[in-house]
Scaffold this active site. Sequence first.
Site, mmCIF file in Angstrom:
data_model
loop_
_atom_site.group_PDB
_atom_site.id
_atom_site.type_symbol
_atom_site.label_atom_id
_atom_site.label_comp_id
_atom_site.label_asym_id
_atom_site.label_seq_id
_atom_site.Cartn_x
_atom_site.Cartn_y
_atom_site.Cartn_z
ATOM 1 N N SER A 57 -12.593 -5.850 1.786
ATOM 2 C CA SER A 57 -13.675 -5.297 0.942
ATOM 3 C C SER A 57 -15.040 -5.821 1.362
ATOM 4 C CB SER A 57 -13.415 -5.609 -0.540
ATOM 5 O OG SER A 57 -12.258 -4.959 -0.998
ATOM 6 N N PRO A 58 -15.359 -5.805 2.658
ATOM 7 C CA PRO A 58 -16.657 -6.330 3.096
ATOM 8 C C PRO A 58 -17.835 -5.459 2.674
ATOM 9 C CG PRO A 58 -15.546 -5.253 4.922
ATOM 10 C CD PRO A 58 -14.560 -5.288 3.788
ATOM 11 N N LEU A 59 -17.544 -4.257 2.182
ATOM 12 C CA LEU A 59 -18.594 -3.368 1.688
ATOM 13 C C LEU A 59 -18.590 -3.290 0.158
ATOM 14 C CD1 LEU A 59 -18.259 -0.514 4.346
ATOM 15 C CD2 LEU A 59 -19.928 -2.374 4.268
ATOM 16 N N GLY A 60 -18.006 -4.327 -0.471
ATOM 17 C CA GLY A 60 -18.002 -4.349 -1.930
ATOM 18 C C GLY A 60 -17.290 -3.155 -2.534
ATOM 19 N N ARG A 61 -16.136 -2.793 -1.948
ATOM 20 C CA ARG A 61 -15.359 -1.623 -2.392
ATOM 21 C C ARG A 61 -16.199 -0.353 -2.347
ATOM 22 N NH1 ARG A 61 -11.264 -4.847 -3.959
ATOM 23 N NH2 ARG A 61 -11.826 -6.700 -5.136
ATOM 24 N N GLY A 62 -17.092 -0.310 -1.365
ATOM 25 C CA GLY A 62 -17.940 0.858 -1.173
ATOM 26 C C GLY A 62 -19.271 0.790 -1.893
ATOM 27 N N PHE A 63 -19.425 -0.150 -2.821
ATOM 28 C CA PHE A 63 -20.653 -0.230 -3.614
ATOM 29 C C PHE A 63 -21.872 -0.476 -2.728
ATOM 30 C CE2 PHE A 63 -23.739 -1.891 -6.588
ATOM 31 C CZ PHE A 63 -23.442 -1.278 -7.788
ATOM 32 N N TYR A 119 0.839 -1.190 0.000
ATOM 33 C CA TYR A 119 0.000 0.000 0.000
ATOM 34 C C TYR A 119 0.881 1.249 0.000
ATOM 35 C CZ TYR A 119 -3.528 -3.375 1.602
ATOM 36 O OH TYR A 119 -4.349 -4.472 1.741
ATOM 37 N N HIS A 179 0.777 -11.926 1.123
ATOM 38 C CA HIS A 179 -0.286 -11.138 0.482
ATOM 39 C C HIS A 179 -0.930 -11.872 -0.701
ATOM 40 C CE1 HIS A 179 -1.482 -6.632 -0.059
ATOM 41 N NE2 HIS A 179 -2.500 -7.430 -0.303
#
Length: 331
Positions: free
Chosen positions: A206-212, A60, A127
């Site tokens: 990404s538990p929020l679908g990359r914010g989607f 990152y 990773h």
Amino acid sequence: MQYRELGHGLKVSALGVGCMPMIKGGNIVYGEDADPDEAIKTIHRAIDLGINFFDTAQIYGPFQNEELVGQAIKGKRDGLIIASKFGFKFDNGNIVGVDGSATNAKTAVEGTLKRLGIDCLDLYYQHRVDPNIPIEETVGAMADLITEGKIKHIGLSEAGPATLRRAAAVAPISALQSEYSLWERDIEDEILPTCRALGIGFVPYSPLGRGFLTGAFRSLDALPDNDWRRQDPRFQGDNFAANLAIVDAVGEIAGKHNASHAQIALAWILAQGQDIVPIPGFKRRVTMEDSAKASDIALDASDLAKLDAAAPRGGTSGPRYGERGMKMVRL
């Protein structure tokens, strides 16, 4: 804040913090540039709320994210679980491939510890699996680092079932980190059962679908031109429109509970098992504080059934990565 146990006695808050978005610029940009000062305040506020699990990685930035986390935890190290990852090779700061060699595992951790300003890492992940290096070599080197007192627990990221079994035969694996959310459920078929059979905790990124799934935007036009998600197949064309049906289902349950979309999406993951600890990414206190309330939401059987129907396994439109990315996961 509630707490959970991953594998082999690794106790963490029920919700962790994905620190990836916290740097300004860098190689992976979500939304507007982060304000580093606000990002550090976000980590401090998370600690105040009882969150003790913070996730970063060498890649990152690269490197800058570990430095920022190091600044944030200075003087606050006690009781925190700090996780980072290695597994890539670099040329002048550019990522040029994967490297799961024993040499890289042992060399990379030295840089990570220096950037974080700590002498021992709580959880050290590979990773991405290196198909050219036996997993036994990689995990064997990571086990040596436990003996040397440089790490406490071993983790893998995006490893498949066979790799998990081979790795666990070498040394205890405390966590597998892979993508998991209402719109990415394929790990439920073989990977999650394998983790449970081996006593490996599961850490969804990404538990929020990359914010989607937050419902924050309903058009790709809402994202900046340099946003990484513009190359995400699930955000493209007809896929975007089709996937909004999942967002609408989350919104319906959110209305019932007087909660945010993010809280419901995270509450769904938390309901999938006590061995699961999601790490949504944050860069601002307001979004972190909102998501932290997810552990207080209890979804009932009707809620779970509606979400399952709206977002069945394999029901999301489009692959989760492009062709190159898909070749690097679940190996």
